[in-house]
Design a protein around this motif. Structure first.
Motif, PDB file in Angstrom:
ATOM      1  N   GLY A   1      10.828   5.512 -40.808  1.00  0.00           N
ATOM      2  CA  GLY A   1      10.410   6.885 -41.075  1.00  0.00           C
ATOM      3  C   GLY A   1      11.033   7.875 -40.095  1.00  0.00           C
ATOM      4  O   GLY A   1      11.440   8.977 -40.487  1.00  0.00           O
ATOM      5  N   GLY A   2      11.125   7.486 -38.832  1.00  0.00           N
ATOM      6  CA  GLY A   2      11.734   8.355 -37.832  1.00  0.00           C
ATOM      7  C   GLY A   2      13.221   8.563 -38.077  1.00  0.00           C
ATOM      8  O   GLY A   2      13.739   9.663 -37.912  1.00  0.00           O
ATOM      9  N   VAL A   3      13.908   7.503 -38.492  1.00  0.00           N
ATOM     10  CA  VAL A   3      15.333   7.626 -38.800  1.00  0.00           C
ATOM     11  C   VAL A   3      15.533   8.547 -40.006  1.00  0.00           C
ATOM     12  O   VAL A   3      16.426   9.401 -40.008  1.00  0.00           O
ATOM     13  CB  VAL A   3      15.977   6.237 -39.036  1.00  0.00           C
ATOM     14  N   VAL A   4      14.692   8.388 -41.023  1.00  0.00           N
ATOM     15  CA  VAL A   4      14.795   9.252 -42.210  1.00  0.00           C
ATOM     16  C   VAL A   4      14.500  10.703 -41.832  1.00  0.00           C
ATOM     17  O   VAL A   4      15.245  11.616 -42.216  1.00  0.00           O
ATOM     18  CB  VAL A   4      13.842   8.761 -43.326  1.00  0.00           C
ATOM     19  N   LEU A   5      13.445  10.932 -41.060  1.00  0.00           N
ATOM     20  CA  LEU A   5      13.123  12.293 -40.616  1.00  0.00           C
ATOM     21  C   LEU A   5      14.265  12.872 -39.781  1.00  0.00           C
ATOM     22  O   LEU A   5      14.658  14.029 -39.973  1.00  0.00           O
ATOM     23  CB  LEU A   5      11.826  12.294 -39.800  1.00  0.00           C
ATOM     24  N   GLY A   6      14.810  12.086 -38.883  1.00  0.00           N
ATOM     25  CA  GLY A   6      15.926  12.543 -38.058  1.00  0.00           C
ATOM     26  C   GLY A   6      17.152  12.864 -38.893  1.00  0.00           C
ATOM     27  O   GLY A   6      17.866  13.839 -38.625  1.00  0.00           O
ATOM     28  N   ALA A   7      17.411  12.071 -39.923  1.00  0.00           N
ATOM     29  CA  ALA A   7      18.551  12.342 -40.798  1.00  0.00           C
ATOM     30  C   ALA A   7      18.361  13.651 -41.551  1.00  0.00           C
ATOM     31  O   ALA A   7      19.314  14.422 -41.716  1.00  0.00           O
ATOM     32  CB  ALA A   7      18.754  11.183 -41.765  1.00  0.00           C
ATOM     33  N   VAL A   8      17.144  13.920 -41.981  1.00  0.00           N
ATOM     34  CA  VAL A   8      16.857  15.190 -42.666  1.00  0.00           C
ATOM     35  C   VAL A   8      17.051  16.365 -41.710  1.00  0.00           C
ATOM     36  O   VAL A   8      17.646  17.385 -42.072  1.00  0.00           O
ATOM     37  CB  VAL A   8      15.426  15.176 -43.259  1.00  0.00           C
ATOM     38  N   ILE A   9      16.582  16.226 -40.486  1.00  0.00           N
ATOM     39  CA  ILE A   9      16.762  17.288 -39.481  1.00  0.00           C
ATOM     40  C   ILE A   9      18.246  17.498 -39.202  1.00  0.00           C
ATOM     41  O   ILE A   9      18.730  18.634 -39.161  1.00  0.00           O
ATOM     42  CB  ILE A   9      16.001  16.934 -38.188  1.00  0.00           C
ATOM     43  N   ALA A  10      18.994  16.406 -39.030  1.00  0.00           N
ATOM     44  CA  ALA A  10      20.427  16.513 -38.751  1.00  0.00           C
ATOM     45  C   ALA A  10      21.160  17.137 -39.934  1.00  0.00           C
ATOM     46  O   ALA A  10      22.048  17.977 -39.751  1.00  0.00           O
ATOM     47  CB  ALA A  10      21.006  15.132 -38.434  1.00  0.00           C
ATOM     48  N   TRP A  11      20.795  16.763 -41.141  1.00  0.00           N
ATOM     49  CA  TRP A  11      21.426  17.315 -42.340  1.00  0.00           C
ATOM     50  C   TRP A  11      21.218  18.834 -42.395  1.00  0.00           C
ATOM     51  O   TRP A  11      22.147  19.591 -42.669  1.00  0.00           O
ATOM     52  CB  TRP A  11      20.838  16.657 -43.569  1.00  0.00           C
ATOM     53  N   GLY A  12      19.990  19.264 -42.138  1.00  0.00           N
ATOM     54  CA  GLY A  12      19.710  20.705 -42.132  1.00  0.00           C
ATOM     55  C   GLY A  12      20.463  21.432 -41.040  1.00  0.00           C
ATOM     56  O   GLY A  12      20.966  22.539 -41.238  1.00  0.00           O
ATOM     57  N   TRP A  13      20.583  20.821 -39.864  1.00  0.00           N
ATOM     58  CA  TRP A  13      21.287  21.444 -38.752  1.00  0.00           C
ATOM     59  C   TRP A  13      22.773  21.569 -39.053  1.00  0.00           C
ATOM     60  O   TRP A  13      23.393  22.596 -38.777  1.00  0.00           O
ATOM     61  CB  TRP A  13      21.045  20.623 -37.492  1.00  0.00           C
ATOM     62  N   ILE A  14      23.353  20.529 -39.650  1.00  0.00           N
ATOM     63  CA  ILE A  14      24.765  20.582 -40.020  1.00  0.00           C
ATOM     64  C   ILE A  14      24.986  21.646 -41.088  1.00  0.00           C
ATOM     65  O   ILE A  14      25.993  22.355 -41.075  1.00  0.00           O
ATOM     66  CB  ILE A  14      25.260  19.201 -40.499  1.00  0.00           C
ATOM     67  N   GLY A  15      24.042  21.763 -42.015  1.00  0.00           N
ATOM     68  CA  GLY A  15      24.150  22.802 -43.034  1.00  0.00           C
ATOM     69  C   GLY A  15      24.175  24.197 -42.443  1.00  0.00           C
ATOM     70  O   GLY A  15      24.952  25.053 -42.861  1.00  0.00           O
ATOM     71  N   LYS A  16      23.345  24.428 -41.432  1.00  0.00           N
ATOM     72  CA  LYS A  16      23.343  25.733 -40.763  1.00  0.00           C
ATOM     73  C   LYS A  16      24.647  25.974 -40.022  1.00  0.00           C
ATOM     74  O   LYS A  16      25.189  27.072 -40.040  1.00  0.00           O
ATOM     75  CB  LYS A  16      22.193  25.828 -39.764  1.00  0.00           C
ATOM     76  N   GLU A  17      25.168  24.960 -39.337  1.00  0.00           N
ATOM     77  CA  GLU A  17      26.422  25.101 -38.598  1.00  0.00           C
ATOM     78  C   GLU A  17      27.593  25.323 -39.541  1.00  0.00           C
ATOM     79  O   GLU A  17      28.512  26.052 -39.213  1.00  0.00           O
ATOM     80  CB  GLU A  17      26.680  23.854 -37.748  1.00  0.00           C
ATOM     81  N   GLY A  18      27.564  24.697 -40.696  1.00  0.00           N
ATOM     82  CA  GLY A  18      28.641  24.860 -41.666  1.00  0.00           C
ATOM     83  C   GLY A  18      28.695  26.268 -42.250  1.00  0.00           C
ATOM     84  O   GLY A  18      29.749  26.770 -42.607  1.00  0.00           O
ATOM     85  N   ASP A  19      27.531  26.927 -42.322  1.00  0.00           N
ATOM     86  CA  ASP A  19      27.469  28.298 -42.830  1.00  0.00           C
ATOM     87  C   ASP A  19      27.950  29.297 -41.814  1.00  0.00           C
ATOM     88  O   ASP A  19      28.155  30.453 -42.133  1.00  0.00           O
ATOM     89  CB  ASP A  19      26.034  28.659 -43.236  1.00  0.00           C
ATOM     90  N   GLY A  20      28.093  28.872 -40.571  1.00  0.00           N
ATOM     91  CA  GLY A  20      28.547  29.777 -39.515  1.00  0.00           C
ATOM     92  C   GLY A  20      27.434  30.636 -38.952  1.00  0.00           C
ATOM     93  O   GLY A  20      27.678  31.652 -38.339  1.00  0.00           O
ATOM     94  N   LYS A  21      26.201  30.209 -39.149  1.00  0.00           N
ATOM     95  CA  LYS A  21      25.070  31.007 -38.642  1.00  0.00           C
ATOM     96  C   LYS A  21      24.600  30.474 -37.327  1.00  0.00           C
ATOM     97  O   LYS A  21      24.757  29.419 -36.912  1.00  0.00           O
ATOM     98  CB  LYS A  21      23.916  30.976 -39.637  1.00  0.00           C
TER      99      LYS A  21
ATOM    100  N   GLY B   1      26.345  15.267 -30.159  1.00  0.00           N
ATOM    101  CA  GLY B   1      25.152  14.999 -29.356  1.00  0.00           C
ATOM    102  C   GLY B   1      23.881  15.461 -30.034  1.00  0.00           C
ATOM    103  O   GLY B   1      22.857  14.767 -30.004  1.00  0.00           O
ATOM    104  N   MET B   2      23.915  16.636 -30.646  1.00  0.00           N
ATOM    105  CA  MET B   2      22.728  17.158 -31.321  1.00  0.00           C
ATOM    106  C   MET B   2      22.319  16.259 -32.479  1.00  0.00           C
ATOM    107  O   MET B   2      21.133  15.992 -32.684  1.00  0.00           O
ATOM    108  CB  MET B   2      23.022  18.581 -31.821  1.00  0.00           C
ATOM    109  N   ILE B   3      23.296  15.782 -33.236  1.00  0.00           N
ATOM    110  CA  ILE B   3      22.986  14.894 -34.356  1.00  0.00           C
ATOM    111  C   ILE B   3      22.393  13.586 -33.832  1.00  0.00           C
ATOM    112  O   ILE B   3      21.404  13.083 -34.375  1.00  0.00           O
ATOM    113  CB  ILE B   3      24.246  14.630 -35.196  1.00  0.00           C
ATOM    114  N   GLY B   4      22.966  13.052 -32.776  1.00  0.00           N
ATOM    115  CA  GLY B   4      22.442  11.806 -32.205  1.00  0.00           C
ATOM    116  C   GLY B   4      21.010  11.946 -31.722  1.00  0.00           C
ATOM    117  O   GLY B   4      20.158  11.105 -32.015  1.00  0.00           O
TER     118      GLY B   4
END
Length: 95
Positions: free
Chosen positions: A75-95, A38-41
């Protein structure tokens, strides 16, 4: 009747450590996966829809040879993908 065996202090200590470890690291949860999905969507949908509305307004106010709406949706899709990528990176680190 069952007899409980006497436990040594080491057995009790080991069991307490295992219980604490299980509490500190509960493991994967199906609800967490749904929340991540849901967060990624939402992180992709909100900037894309915002770009569409801003683009429609700009198409009326400042018409150009290209479509502001399409440009800002992309542009919004690209920005959203960057935000989602960063969020997944944080979740993958366990933080």
């Amino acid at each position: 009747m069952t007899e409980e065996r006497d436990r040594s202090p080491e057995d009790i200590g080991n069991r307490a450590r295992r219980m604490k470890a299980a509490r500190d690291n509960p493991g994967p949860s199906p609800l967490r996966g749904i929340g991540t999905f849901g967060m990624i969507g939402w992180s992709i949908a909100v900037p894309a829809v915002g770009g569409a509305f801003l683009g429609l307004w700009l198409d009326r106010v400042a018409p150009q040879g290209f479509s502001w709406t399409l440009a800002l949706i992309v542009g919004g899709v690209v920005l959203g993908a960057v935000i989602a990528w960063g969020w997944i990176g944080k979740e993958g680190d366990g933080k």
